[in-house]
Design a protein around this motif. Structure first.
Motif, PDB file in Angstrom:
ATOM      1  N   LEU A  11       0.825  -1.208   0.000  1.00 15.52           N
ATOM      2  CA  LEU A  11       0.000   0.000   0.000  1.00 15.52           C
ATOM      3  C   LEU A  11       0.864   1.264   0.000  1.00 15.52           C
ATOM      4  CD1 LEU A  11      -2.995   0.675  -0.128  1.00 15.52           C
ATOM      5  CD2 LEU A  11      -3.079   0.635   2.368  1.00 15.52           C
ATOM      6  N   ALA A  12       2.182   1.074   0.193  1.00 18.03           N
ATOM      7  CA  ALA A  12       3.100   2.210   0.124  1.00 18.03           C
ATOM      8  C   ALA A  12       3.441   2.572  -1.320  1.00 18.03           C
ATOM      9  CB  ALA A  12       4.385   1.890   0.892  1.00 18.03           C
ATOM     10  N   ASP A  13       3.108   1.703  -2.280  1.00 18.00           N
ATOM     11  CA  ASP A  13       3.346   2.014  -3.690  1.00 18.00           C
ATOM     12  C   ASP A  13       2.458   3.180  -4.128  1.00 18.00           C
ATOM     13  OD1 ASP A  13       5.157  -0.027  -3.831  1.00 18.00           O
ATOM     14  OD2 ASP A  13       3.829  -1.432  -4.877  1.00 18.00           O
ATOM     15  N   ASP A  14       2.818   3.800  -5.262  1.00 12.53           N
ATOM     16  CA  ASP A  14       1.991   4.919  -5.727  1.00 12.53           C
ATOM     17  C   ASP A  14       0.589   4.409  -6.061  1.00 12.53           C
ATOM     18  OD1 ASP A  14       1.621   4.816  -8.918  1.00 12.53           O
ATOM     19  OD2 ASP A  14       3.595   4.029  -8.400  1.00 12.53           O
ATOM     20  N   ALA A  15      -0.392   5.299  -5.938  1.00 15.30           N
ATOM     21  CA  ALA A  15      -1.796   4.916  -6.001  1.00 15.30           C
ATOM     22  C   ALA A  15      -2.153   4.210  -7.305  1.00 15.30           C
ATOM     23  CB  ALA A  15      -2.676   6.154  -5.811  1.00 15.30           C
ATOM     24  N   ALA A  16      -1.664   4.718  -8.425  1.00 15.30           N
ATOM     25  CA  ALA A  16      -2.034   4.138  -9.717  1.00 15.30           C
ATOM     26  C   ALA A  16      -1.489   2.718  -9.866  1.00 15.30           C
ATOM     27  CB  ALA A  16      -1.518   5.023 -10.855  1.00 15.30           C
ATOM     28  N   SER A  17      -0.237   2.508  -9.441  1.00 16.39           N
ATOM     29  CA  SER A  17       0.362   1.173  -9.547  1.00 16.39           C
ATOM     30  C   SER A  17      -0.380   0.176  -8.667  1.00 16.39           C
ATOM     31  CB  SER A  17       1.835   1.214  -9.139  1.00 16.39           C
ATOM     32  OG  SER A  17       2.574   2.038 -10.000  1.00 16.39           O
ATOM     33  N   PHE A  18      -0.694   0.596  -7.429  1.00 25.09           N
ATOM     34  CA  PHE A  18      -1.422  -0.292  -6.523  1.00 25.09           C
ATOM     35  C   PHE A  18      -2.807  -0.596  -7.078  1.00 25.09           C
ATOM     36  CE2 PHE A  18      -4.160  -1.405  -3.008  1.00 25.09           C
ATOM     37  CZ  PHE A  18      -3.375  -2.266  -2.259  1.00 25.09           C
ATOM     38  N   ALA A  19      -3.468   0.421  -7.637  1.00 26.69           N
ATOM     39  CA  ALA A  19      -4.808   0.230  -8.204  1.00 26.69           C
ATOM     40  C   ALA A  19      -4.785  -0.827  -9.303  1.00 26.69           C
ATOM     41  CB  ALA A  19      -5.344   1.555  -8.742  1.00 26.69           C
ATOM     42  N   ASP A  20      -3.792  -0.743 -10.194  1.00 30.61           N
ATOM     43  CA  ASP A  20      -3.670  -1.735 -11.264  1.00 30.61           C
ATOM     44  C   ASP A  20      -3.428  -3.131 -10.694  1.00 30.61           C
ATOM     45  OD1 ASP A  20      -4.000   0.212 -13.177  1.00 30.61           O
ATOM     46  OD2 ASP A  20      -1.850   0.429 -13.602  1.00 30.61           O
ATOM     47  N   ALA A  21      -2.544  -3.209  -9.700  1.00 26.86           N
ATOM     48  CA  ALA A  21      -2.150  -4.506  -9.153  1.00 26.86           C
ATOM     49  C   ALA A  21      -3.292  -5.172  -8.396  1.00 26.86           C
ATOM     50  CB  ALA A  21      -0.933  -4.344  -8.244  1.00 26.86           C
ATOM     51  N   ILE A  22      -4.018  -4.409  -7.559  1.00 25.49           N
ATOM     52  CA  ILE A  22      -5.102  -5.027  -6.796  1.00 25.49           C
ATOM     53  C   ILE A  22      -6.270  -5.376  -7.719  1.00 25.49           C
ATOM     54  CG2 ILE A  22      -6.377  -2.942  -6.063  1.00 25.49           C
ATOM     55  CD1 ILE A  22      -6.592  -4.350  -3.267  1.00 25.49           C
ATOM     56  N   GLY A  23      -6.469  -4.564  -8.757  1.00 22.33           N
ATOM     57  CA  GLY A  23      -7.520  -4.890  -9.720  1.00 22.33           C
ATOM     58  C   GLY A  23      -7.236  -6.202 -10.439  1.00 22.33           C
ATOM     59  N   ALA A  24      -5.979  -6.409 -10.828  1.00 18.74           N
ATOM     60  CA  ALA A  24      -5.605  -7.648 -11.519  1.00 18.74           C
ATOM     61  C   ALA A  24      -5.764  -8.853 -10.597  1.00 18.74           C
ATOM     62  CB  ALA A  24      -4.165  -7.544 -12.018  1.00 18.74           C
ATOM     63  N   SER A  25      -5.326  -8.719  -9.335  1.00 14.90           N
ATOM     64  CA  SER A  25      -5.446  -9.813  -8.373  1.00 14.90           C
ATOM     65  C   SER A  25      -6.915 -10.121  -8.090  1.00 14.90           C
ATOM     66  CB  SER A  25      -4.707  -9.459  -7.079  1.00 14.90           C
ATOM     67  OG  SER A  25      -4.613 -10.572  -6.216  1.00 14.90           O
ATOM     68  N   PHE A  26      -7.721  -9.087  -7.951  1.00 22.05           N
ATOM     69  CA  PHE A  26      -9.149  -9.264  -7.686  1.00 22.05           C
ATOM     70  C   PHE A  26      -9.859  -9.953  -8.851  1.00 22.05           C
ATOM     71  CE2 PHE A  26     -10.206  -5.742  -4.346  1.00 22.05           C
ATOM     72  CZ  PHE A  26      -9.724  -6.560  -3.347  1.00 22.05           C
ATOM     73  N   ARG A  27      -9.550  -9.535 -10.064  1.00 22.77           N
ATOM     74  CA  ARG A  27     -10.241 -10.115 -11.223  1.00 22.77           C
ATOM     75  C   ARG A  27      -9.886 -11.589 -11.407  1.00 22.77           C
ATOM     76  NH1 ARG A  27     -12.086  -5.967 -15.421  1.00 22.77           N
ATOM     77  NH2 ARG A  27     -11.908  -3.964 -14.367  1.00 22.77           N
ATOM     78  N   GLU A  28      -8.687 -11.955 -11.007  1.00 24.74           N
ATOM     79  CA  GLU A  28      -8.267 -13.354 -11.146  1.00 24.74           C
ATOM     80  C   GLU A  28      -8.748 -14.204  -9.979  1.00 24.74           C
ATOM     81  OE1 GLU A  28      -6.728 -16.836 -12.570  1.00 24.74           O
ATOM     82  OE2 GLU A  28      -6.962 -14.917 -13.621  1.00 24.74           O
ATOM     83  N   TYR A  29      -8.598 -13.689  -8.760  1.00 25.73           N
ATOM     84  CA  TYR A  29      -8.859 -14.510  -7.561  1.00 25.73           C
ATOM     85  C   TYR A  29     -10.015 -14.012  -6.687  1.00 25.73           C
ATOM     86  CZ  TYR A  29      -4.218 -16.539  -8.439  1.00 25.73           C
ATOM     87  OH  TYR A  29      -3.134 -17.169  -8.997  1.00 25.73           O
TER      88      TYR A  29
END
Length: 311
Positions: A11-29
């Motif tokens: 969550l310390a990553d920049d907002a846009a990068s985290f948004a992309d990453a959590i979206g990808a994880s959510f859509r898969e799992y």
């Protein structure tokens, strides 16, 4: 048992990068693992200690904090009360709920009962009031990133969760001596709320159901929390972000004599929030599944009846 190959996000990553990453994880799992969430480890350590101390109290003392008629919203819920939707055996667990305290005369007071607090163990109320606030803040930050992933402004969820009906659950799964009738610690289910933040349990058992129908374990590394989508976010996004079925299986024989403790924070909308499917989640290939709007509290009460917490 295979483990889910979930990336650990910061969550310390920049907002846009985290948004992309959590979206990808959510859509898969439908799940994600998040570190650097800002919840103080000392607070967490003390919470585990007090949780274990509370559930070690005599049964009669714990049951004094059971409040009939409120669906387990506050205080104590006894062993084998909750049942997964569609299941035939009750879950092998007992739990305590901490919610949001509203000021006197608040318009949502009718849908949110005041907290009750046990006389023992000492420091329980102060500790869990502070931990609730820490969860609340971390959850709001994660939702702001989810909003970005959905193409919304990062503050889109702020009014939707202001004075929201979020609940922190302290869970105890006692040693499993005899699982009659196929009972397990927590039957296969989806969560009701927007997102769940779960502090990792020392004992294994959490599993999610993959898209190809396999049960795989979820094991967060030290200091990380498990985040999963609830049915309210699934509904809001027209199933673009899926609420994934999960369970807590019974322990292997060598661990059957050990208790399991866990601490989910169920982040909820305001009780009066009206569901309207997000327009960007409606396409010709994915038409609106929910054209009729209901409130978050209507939805919650319906689900509480389904899982046996309300009649």
């Amino acid at each position: 048992m295979d483990l889910a190959q979930l990336p650990v996000l910061s969550l310390a990553d920049d907002a846009a990068s985290f948004a992309d990453a959590i979206g990808a994880s959510f859509r898969e799992y439908g799940f994600a693992l998040v570190k650097d969430h800002g919840i103080d480890q000392n607070l967490i350590d003390e919470a585990w200690r007090l949780t274990e101390a509370f559930f070690a109290l005599p049964e009669e003392e714990k049951r004094a904090y059971f409040i009939p008629g409120i669906g387990g919203a506050r205080g104590y819920t006894p062993f084998k009360t909750e049942i997964a939707k569609g299941a035939t055996a009750h879950d092998l667990k007992e739990f305590w709920h901490v919610g949001r305290d509203l000021p006197e005369g608040h318009p949502l007071s009718a849908t949110m009962a005041p907290n009750v607090w046990p006389a023992r163990p000492e420091g329980f109320q102060d500790l869990f009031t502070r931990l609730y606030a820490a969860f609340d803040l971390a959850g709001a930050t994660i939702l702001s990133r989810i909003a970005l992933h959905l193409g919304l402004e990062d503050d889109w969820f702020e009014p939707a969760i202001a004075d929201g009906n979020s609940v922190m659950r302290l869970l105890h799964y006692p040693p499993v001596a005899d699982a009659e009738g196929g009972a397990i610690r927590a039957g296969a289910h989806e969560d009701i709320n927007l997102i769940t933040l779960l502090l990792g349990a020392q004992e294994a058992g959490l599993e999610l159901l993959t898209k190809d129908g396999r049960w795989v374990g979820v094991s967060p590394p030290e200091g990380a929390v498990v985040i999963n989508i609830g049915d309210m976010l699934q509904r809001l996004t027209n199933h673009v972000l899926p609420s994934t079925t999960h369970r807590v299986r019974n322990p292997d024989a060598q661990r059957a004599g050990h208790s399991r403790y866990s601490m989910p924070f169920f982040l909820h909308l305001r009780s009066d929030f009206p569901f309207h499917t997000l327009p960007q989640c409606i396409t010709p290939e994915n038409p609106d599944r929910y054209p009729v709007s209901i409130t978050a509290d209507d939805y919650l009460q319906e689900r509480l009846r389904e899982i046996g917490l309300k009649k």
